[in-house]
Motif scaffolding. Structure first.
Motif, PDB file in Angstrom:
ATOM      1  N   GLU A   1      -1.921 -95.146 -46.425  1.00  0.00           N
ATOM      2  CA  GLU A   1      -1.820 -96.247 -45.457  1.00  0.00           C
ATOM      3  C   GLU A   1      -0.716 -95.991 -44.439  1.00  0.00           C
ATOM      4  O   GLU A   1      -0.869 -96.292 -43.247  1.00  0.00           O
ATOM      5  CB  GLU A   1      -1.549 -97.568 -46.190  1.00  0.00           C
ATOM      6  CG  GLU A   1      -2.731 -98.110 -46.968  1.00  0.00           C
ATOM      7  CD  GLU A   1      -2.370 -99.380 -47.731  1.00  0.00           C
ATOM      8  OE1 GLU A   1      -1.369-100.016 -47.368  1.00  0.00           O
ATOM      9  OE2 GLU A   1      -3.088 -99.738 -48.682  1.00  0.00           O
TER      10      GLU A   1
ATOM     11  N   TRP B   1      -8.058 -92.593 -48.816  1.00  0.00           N
ATOM     12  CA  TRP B   1      -7.786 -93.996 -49.147  1.00  0.00           C
ATOM     13  C   TRP B   1      -9.084 -94.703 -49.510  1.00  0.00           C
ATOM     14  O   TRP B   1      -9.154 -95.435 -50.504  1.00  0.00           O
ATOM     15  CB  TRP B   1      -7.124 -94.656 -47.945  1.00  0.00           C
ATOM     16  CG  TRP B   1      -6.734 -96.087 -48.097  1.00  0.00           C
ATOM     17  CD1 TRP B   1      -5.637 -96.588 -48.728  1.00  0.00           C
ATOM     18  CD2 TRP B   1      -7.418 -97.234 -47.554  1.00  0.00           C
ATOM     19  NE1 TRP B   1      -5.596 -97.968 -48.616  1.00  0.00           N
ATOM     20  CE2 TRP B   1      -6.680 -98.384 -47.901  1.00  0.00           C
ATOM     21  CE3 TRP B   1      -8.583 -97.387 -46.799  1.00  0.00           C
ATOM     22  CZ2 TRP B   1      -7.073 -99.676 -47.531  1.00  0.00           C
ATOM     23  CZ3 TRP B   1      -8.977 -98.663 -46.430  1.00  0.00           C
ATOM     24  CH2 TRP B   1      -8.225 -99.794 -46.797  1.00  0.00           C
TER      25      TRP B   1
ATOM     26  N   TYR C   1      -3.773 -97.496 -35.755  1.00  0.00           N
ATOM     27  CA  TYR C   1      -4.208 -98.849 -35.393  1.00  0.00           C
ATOM     28  C   TYR C   1      -3.743 -99.183 -33.963  1.00  0.00           C
ATOM     29  O   TYR C   1      -2.661 -98.756 -33.535  1.00  0.00           O
ATOM     30  CB  TYR C   1      -3.579 -99.883 -36.330  1.00  0.00           C
ATOM     31  CG  TYR C   1      -4.242-100.043 -37.676  1.00  0.00           C
ATOM     32  CD1 TYR C   1      -5.481 -99.488 -37.953  1.00  0.00           C
ATOM     33  CD2 TYR C   1      -3.628-100.787 -38.684  1.00  0.00           C
ATOM     34  CE1 TYR C   1      -6.076 -99.645 -39.187  1.00  0.00           C
ATOM     35  CE2 TYR C   1      -4.210-100.953 -39.932  1.00  0.00           C
ATOM     36  CZ  TYR C   1      -5.440-100.379 -40.186  1.00  0.00           C
ATOM     37  OH  TYR C   1      -6.031-100.533 -41.403  1.00  0.00           O
TER      38      TYR C   1
ATOM     39  N   THR D   1      -2.561 -96.052 -40.651  1.00  0.00           N
ATOM     40  CA  THR D   1      -2.274 -97.289 -39.915  1.00  0.00           C
ATOM     41  C   THR D   1      -1.530 -97.014 -38.607  1.00  0.00           C
ATOM     42  O   THR D   1      -1.477 -97.880 -37.729  1.00  0.00           O
ATOM     43  CB  THR D   1      -1.439 -98.265 -40.772  1.00  0.00           C
ATOM     44  OG1 THR D   1      -0.262 -97.602 -41.249  1.00  0.00           O
ATOM     45  CG2 THR D   1      -2.236 -98.780 -41.958  1.00  0.00           C
TER      46      THR D   1
ATOM     47  N   GLU E   1      -0.875 -96.294 -50.794  1.00  0.00           N
ATOM     48  CA  GLU E   1       0.119 -96.744 -49.814  1.00  0.00           C
ATOM     49  C   GLU E   1       0.644 -95.574 -48.982  1.00  0.00           C
ATOM     50  O   GLU E   1       0.953 -95.737 -47.794  1.00  0.00           O
ATOM     51  CB  GLU E   1       1.267 -97.462 -50.524  1.00  0.00           C
ATOM     52  CG  GLU E   1       0.868 -98.836 -51.066  1.00  0.00           C
ATOM     53  CD  GLU E   1       2.013 -99.544 -51.773  1.00  0.00           C
ATOM     54  OE1 GLU E   1       2.987 -98.852 -52.159  1.00  0.00           O
ATOM     55  OE2 GLU E   1       1.933-100.776 -51.933  1.00  0.00           O
TER      56      GLU E   1
ATOM     57  N   LYS F   1      -8.011-105.309 -39.438  1.00  0.00           N
ATOM     58  CA  LYS F   1      -7.360-104.292 -38.609  1.00  0.00           C
ATOM     59  C   LYS F   1      -8.173-103.010 -38.466  1.00  0.00           C
ATOM     60  O   LYS F   1      -8.090-102.324 -37.447  1.00  0.00           O
ATOM     61  CB  LYS F   1      -5.978-103.960 -39.196  1.00  0.00           C
ATOM     62  CG  LYS F   1      -5.019-105.137 -39.209  1.00  0.00           C
ATOM     63  CD  LYS F   1      -3.705-104.768 -39.876  1.00  0.00           C
ATOM     64  CE  LYS F   1      -2.763-105.969 -39.938  1.00  0.00           C
ATOM     65  NZ  LYS F   1      -1.494-105.631 -40.656  1.00  0.00           N
ATOM     66  N   LEU F   2      -8.947-102.666 -39.492  1.00  0.00           N
ATOM     67  CA  LEU F   2      -9.734-101.435 -39.453  1.00  0.00           C
ATOM     68  C   LEU F   2     -10.659-101.337 -38.232  1.00  0.00           C
ATOM     69  O   LEU F   2     -10.829-100.236 -37.686  1.00  0.00           O
ATOM     70  CB  LEU F   2     -10.547-101.279 -40.742  1.00  0.00           C
ATOM     71  CG  LEU F   2      -9.796-100.688 -41.938  1.00  0.00           C
ATOM     72  CD1 LEU F   2     -10.620-100.837 -43.209  1.00  0.00           C
ATOM     73  CD2 LEU F   2      -9.463 -99.215 -41.699  1.00  0.00           C
TER      74      LEU F   2
ATOM     75  N   LYS G   1      -5.551-107.575 -46.089  1.00  0.00           N
ATOM     76  CA  LYS G   1      -4.568-106.828 -45.296  1.00  0.00           C
ATOM     77  C   LYS G   1      -5.210-105.931 -44.244  1.00  0.00           C
ATOM     78  O   LYS G   1      -4.674-105.784 -43.125  1.00  0.00           O
ATOM     79  CB  LYS G   1      -3.716-105.973 -46.244  1.00  0.00           C
ATOM     80  CG  LYS G   1      -2.600-105.206 -45.569  1.00  0.00           C
ATOM     81  CD  LYS G   1      -1.786-104.448 -46.614  1.00  0.00           C
ATOM     82  CE  LYS G   1      -0.677-103.620 -45.954  1.00  0.00           C
ATOM     83  NZ  LYS G   1       0.100-102.851 -46.971  1.00  0.00           N
ATOM     84  N   HIS G   2      -6.373-105.337 -44.555  1.00  0.00           N
ATOM     85  CA  HIS G   2      -6.897-104.280 -43.692  1.00  0.00           C
ATOM     86  C   HIS G   2      -8.230-104.560 -42.996  1.00  0.00           C
ATOM     87  O   HIS G   2      -8.517-103.936 -41.966  1.00  0.00           O
ATOM     88  CB  HIS G   2      -7.039-102.985 -44.494  1.00  0.00           C
ATOM     89  CG  HIS G   2      -5.730-102.356 -44.864  1.00  0.00           C
ATOM     90  ND1 HIS G   2      -4.969-101.645 -43.965  1.00  0.00           N
ATOM     91  CD2 HIS G   2      -5.041-102.362 -46.035  1.00  0.00           C
ATOM     92  CE1 HIS G   2      -3.866-101.213 -44.563  1.00  0.00           C
ATOM     93  NE2 HIS G   2      -3.891-101.642 -45.820  1.00  0.00           N
TER      94      HIS G   2
ATOM     95  N   LEU H   1      -7.326 -91.639 -44.218  1.00  0.00           N
ATOM     96  CA  LEU H   1      -8.216 -92.801 -44.318  1.00  0.00           C
ATOM     97  C   LEU H   1      -9.360 -92.535 -45.298  1.00  0.00           C
ATOM     98  O   LEU H   1      -9.700 -93.395 -46.122  1.00  0.00           O
ATOM     99  CB  LEU H   1      -8.777 -93.159 -42.939  1.00  0.00           C
ATOM    100  CG  LEU H   1      -9.815 -94.278 -42.896  1.00  0.00           C
ATOM    101  CD1 LEU H   1      -9.233 -95.592 -43.424  1.00  0.00           C
ATOM    102  CD2 LEU H   1     -10.353 -94.464 -41.473  1.00  0.00           C
TER     103      LEU H   1
ATOM    104  N   ILE I   1      -6.377-105.790 -50.413  1.00  0.00           N
ATOM    105  CA  ILE I   1      -6.726-104.808 -49.376  1.00  0.00           C
ATOM    106  C   ILE I   1      -7.620-105.429 -48.318  1.00  0.00           C
ATOM    107  O   ILE I   1      -7.440-105.195 -47.115  1.00  0.00           O
ATOM    108  CB  ILE I   1      -7.400-103.586 -50.035  1.00  0.00           C
ATOM    109  CG1 ILE I   1      -6.351-102.771 -50.802  1.00  0.00           C
ATOM    110  CG2 ILE I   1      -8.103-102.716 -48.997  1.00  0.00           C
ATOM    111  CD1 ILE I   1      -6.927-101.725 -51.730  1.00  0.00           C
TER     112      ILE I   1
END
Length: 401
Positions: A152, A184, A159, A156, A149, A206-207, A202-203, A181, A199
């Motif tokens: 993140e 992570w 993004y 993020t 986190e 967006k990635l 959530k990601h 990144l 994950i």
């Protein structure tokens, strides 16, 4: 003559250890330049040799020095200290000793990582070191998730906004986000199935926004992370489907064939090579295998999980990676290579003889290896099994995907 050679080797070893002790003492010197040189000297030694016994006796002293340099040092000194912390954990392997190192240094790492006023190079180094230290030494998967986190919270910020615009980020900050990144992504490889599901939800949508970054390193890191997530998702569910699959493939294909005149030729060449592999991973679940040769052995990098792990270790040991693959029991255990091969001077001599004679020497060498393998210390085997089991336990599949 043999005795003389043995004495000479002992003398060289004593001289080497004397230099290492000097480096350790110099990490508390008043001069920042001297401390920097000492940290670099220790880094080089740990990257190129196995020093387990020597380090074990001085673990607390080295940890204290790293802590002091991270707290009171400036950019380059903090950077060297962060890297040394990681090499220390690599030398100690997965166990109580490295756990104690991480327990001491983790709060400092996280403070530097979260401090926007801290030296950017120090933050970049910490973002990389904390990831691998956590992989090696973290004992609690919930703490692994908490560290993820922290990463993140950094990457993020790169993004794209919902309206498609981006926050203006300078190259140094972009490199920090890229390092976060990649760390992570490294920790994704030891997440539980339930964590991976969260994950992915959530990601994964967006990635792909990071694929539009102006920074080629960020684009590549994002692409490889997406490929890794698809691999992990398909490991849990062979029928895994991604809602925006067509759109993602179009983006990856554009990067794999990028002809943008505003980008440097070397960047485009590197990017196209990576994204051809990423596109195959997303479309076909394919991975372009690579064989690593070291000594008389070889290892195949045959998955994105294995690649991310290998790249993370190589980041710190550099040219010493092949040596660590041969001799470091912890790294060999991570890559499931078994105990180190016992290569004696006769084997080295066999590798230097004529091409005609070589097959006969290798036959006897291999035969000797299998005999010695069964005589290998059982206590060492139990230690390696215990270390590796921690990684396996963290990937136990829980529930349905």
């Amino acid at each position: 003559m043999f005795v003389g050679g043995e004495t000479s080797e002992d003398a060289a070893q004593e001289d080497f250890q004397y230099k290492l002790k000097g480096f350790i003492d110099s990490t508390v010197d008043k001069s920042a330049k001297t401390r920097q040189g000492a940290l670099d000297g220790l880094k080089t030694a740990m990257a190129t040799r196995i020093l387990y016994e020597f380090i074990l006796e001085r673990r607390m002293t080295i940890t204290d020095s790293i802590e002091r340099c991270l707290k009171k040092g400036k950019g380059e000194e903090q950077r060297a200290a962060a890297s040394l912390a990681c090499l220390l954990c690599i030398q100690l392997g997965s166990g109580i000793e490295s756990e104690e190192v991480l327990k001491t240094l983790k709060p400092i790492f996280k403070n530097i990582l979260a401090d926007g006023s801290a030296n950017i190079q120090a933050r970049q180094a910490v973002a990389t070191s904390l990831g691998l230290c956590t992989l090696v030494a973290e004992d609690d998967i919930l703490d692994v998730h908490a560290t993820m986190e922290c990463f993140e919270n950094l990457f993020t910020r790169s993004y794209a906004r919902m309206d498609g615009t981006y926050t203006s980020i300078n190259p140094q900050t972009s490199q920090l986000h890229t390092n976060a990144l990649l760390s992570w992504a490294l920790l994704l490889t030891i997440c539980s199935a339930n964590q991976l599901k969260d994950i992915l939800r959530k990601h994964l949508t967006k990635l792909p926004r990071l694929l539009e970054s102006e920074d080629v390193n960020m684009r590549i890191a994002a692409g490889e992370t997406i490929a890794l997530l698809f691999e992990l998702a398909r490991d849990m569910d062979a029928d895994f489907e991604f809602e925006n699959w067509d759109e993602l493939c179009d983006k990856l294909n554009a990067l794999a064939t990028d002809c943008n005149k505003h980008r440097a030729k070397t960047d485009k060449r590197k990017q196209r090579s990576v994204f051809r592999d990423v596109l195959k991973a997303v479309e076909e679940g394919d991975f372009q295998s690579e064989t690593i040769r070291f000594g008389m052995e070889r290892m195949t990098i045959d998955s994105w999980v294995r690649k991310r792990t290998y790249d993370a270790f190589r980041e710190f040991v550099g040219s010493g990676m092949n040596y660590h693959l041969q001799a470091n029991e912890f790294i060999r255990d991570v890559f499931e290579l078994g105990p180190p091969m016992l290569v004696d001077s006769a084997t080295v001599k066999a590798m230097k003889i004529s091409r005609f004679e070589r097959p006969f020497y290798f036959f006897y060498t291999i035969l000797s290896f299998f005999c010695l393998f069964h005589l290998h210390n059982s206590a060492a085997f139990k230690a390696r099994t215990k270390a590796r089991s921690k990684f396996r336990d963290k990937r136990v599949d829980v529930g349905e995907f």
